[in-house]
Design a protein around this motif. Structure first.
Motif, PDB file in Angstrom:
ATOM      1  N   ALA A   8     -10.003  57.759  45.774  1.00 59.72           N
ATOM      2  CA  ALA A   8      -9.233  56.516  45.778  1.00 59.72           C
ATOM      3  C   ALA A   8     -10.127  55.345  46.178  1.00 59.72           C
ATOM      4  CB  ALA A   8      -8.040  56.632  46.729  1.00 59.72           C
ATOM      5  N   ALA A   9     -10.983  55.541  47.186  1.00 61.05           N
ATOM      6  CA  ALA A   9     -11.893  54.463  47.599  1.00 61.05           C
ATOM      7  C   ALA A   9     -12.840  54.102  46.460  1.00 61.05           C
ATOM      8  CB  ALA A   9     -12.681  54.898  48.837  1.00 61.05           C
ATOM      9  N   PHE A  10     -13.341  55.115  45.754  1.00 61.90           N
ATOM     10  CA  PHE A  10     -14.218  54.875  44.605  1.00 61.90           C
ATOM     11  C   PHE A  10     -13.471  54.119  43.508  1.00 61.90           C
ATOM     12  CE2 PHE A  10     -15.234  56.520  40.337  1.00 61.90           C
ATOM     13  CZ  PHE A  10     -16.494  55.951  40.178  1.00 61.90           C
ATOM     14  N   GLN A  64      -2.852  56.520  41.398  1.00 65.18           N
ATOM     15  CA  GLN A  64      -1.818  56.011  42.290  1.00 65.18           C
ATOM     16  C   GLN A  64      -1.096  54.830  41.646  1.00 65.18           C
ATOM     17  OE1 GLN A  64      -1.195  57.454  45.359  1.00 65.18           O
ATOM     18  NE2 GLN A  64      -2.588  58.988  44.544  1.00 65.18           N
ATOM     19  N   PRO A  65       0.124  54.543  42.092  1.00 63.98           N
ATOM     20  CA  PRO A  65       0.824  53.358  41.611  1.00 63.98           C
ATOM     21  C   PRO A  65      -0.030  52.113  41.852  1.00 63.98           C
ATOM     22  CG  PRO A  65       2.276  54.713  42.944  1.00 63.98           C
ATOM     23  CD  PRO A  65       0.899  55.294  43.065  1.00 63.98           C
ATOM     24  N   GLY A  66      -0.054  51.245  40.898  1.00 69.32           N
ATOM     25  CA  GLY A  66      -0.821  50.010  41.035  1.00 69.32           C
ATOM     26  C   GLY A  66      -2.204  50.080  40.422  1.00 69.32           C
ATOM     27  N   TRP A  67      -2.719  51.272  40.163  1.00 68.33           N
ATOM     28  CA  TRP A  67      -4.042  51.387  39.559  1.00 68.33           C
ATOM     29  C   TRP A  67      -4.038  50.844  38.142  1.00 68.33           C
ATOM     30  CZ3 TRP A  67      -6.736  56.585  41.147  1.00 68.33           C
ATOM     31  CH2 TRP A  67      -6.972  56.543  42.532  1.00 68.33           C
ATOM     32  N   GLY A  68      -2.916  50.956  37.438  1.00 71.79           N
ATOM     33  CA  GLY A  68      -2.823  50.424  36.093  1.00 71.79           C
ATOM     34  C   GLY A  68      -3.013  48.913  36.072  1.00 71.79           C
ATOM     35  N   GLN A  69      -2.481  48.248  37.090  1.00 72.21           N
ATOM     36  CA  GLN A  69      -2.622  46.804  37.186  1.00 72.21           C
ATOM     37  C   GLN A  69      -4.075  46.409  37.454  1.00 72.21           C
ATOM     38  OE1 GLN A  69       0.021  46.390  40.399  1.00 72.21           O
ATOM     39  NE2 GLN A  69       1.870  46.486  39.137  1.00 72.21           N
ATOM     40  N   ALA A  70      -4.846  47.325  38.043  1.00 73.83           N
ATOM     41  CA  ALA A  70      -6.253  47.055  38.343  1.00 73.83           C
ATOM     42  C   ALA A  70      -7.151  47.470  37.183  1.00 73.83           C
ATOM     43  CB  ALA A  70      -6.675  47.784  39.611  1.00 73.83           C
ATOM     44  N   GLY A  71      -6.539  47.879  36.069  1.00 63.92           N
ATOM     45  CA  GLY A  71      -7.328  48.285  34.908  1.00 63.92           C
ATOM     46  C   GLY A  71      -7.834  49.710  35.001  1.00 63.92           C
TER      47      GLY A  71
END
Length: 73
Positions: A8-10, A64-71
């Protein structure tokens, strides 16, 4: 990165800077040191590509939720 938290940090780290795209003619004009710096930047960039969402990664719960918004998904 051996645990979900490490991954997740990566995955949430900022994107590495992309080196400038140069044509063959532009590469030939670089001196030896500039060419080495450019090639090193390209290697570093390609070695740190962002994760790609796959069915296997999704099945393992790596995204995780929200990763899609971060591309990332």
């Amino acid at each position: 990165m051996t645990r979900k938290e490490g991954f997740a940090a990566f995955a949430e780290a900022p994107d590495p800077p992309r080196p400038q795209d140069l044509t063959m003619d532009e590469l030939k004009l670089l001196d030896e040191q500039a060419l080495e710096r450019h090639n090193r930047a390209r290697r570093d960039y390609l070695a740190n590509l962002r994760p790609i969402k796959t069915n296997q990664a999704e099945a393992l719960g790596l995204f995780q939720p929200g990763w899609g918004q971060a591309g990332l998904g």
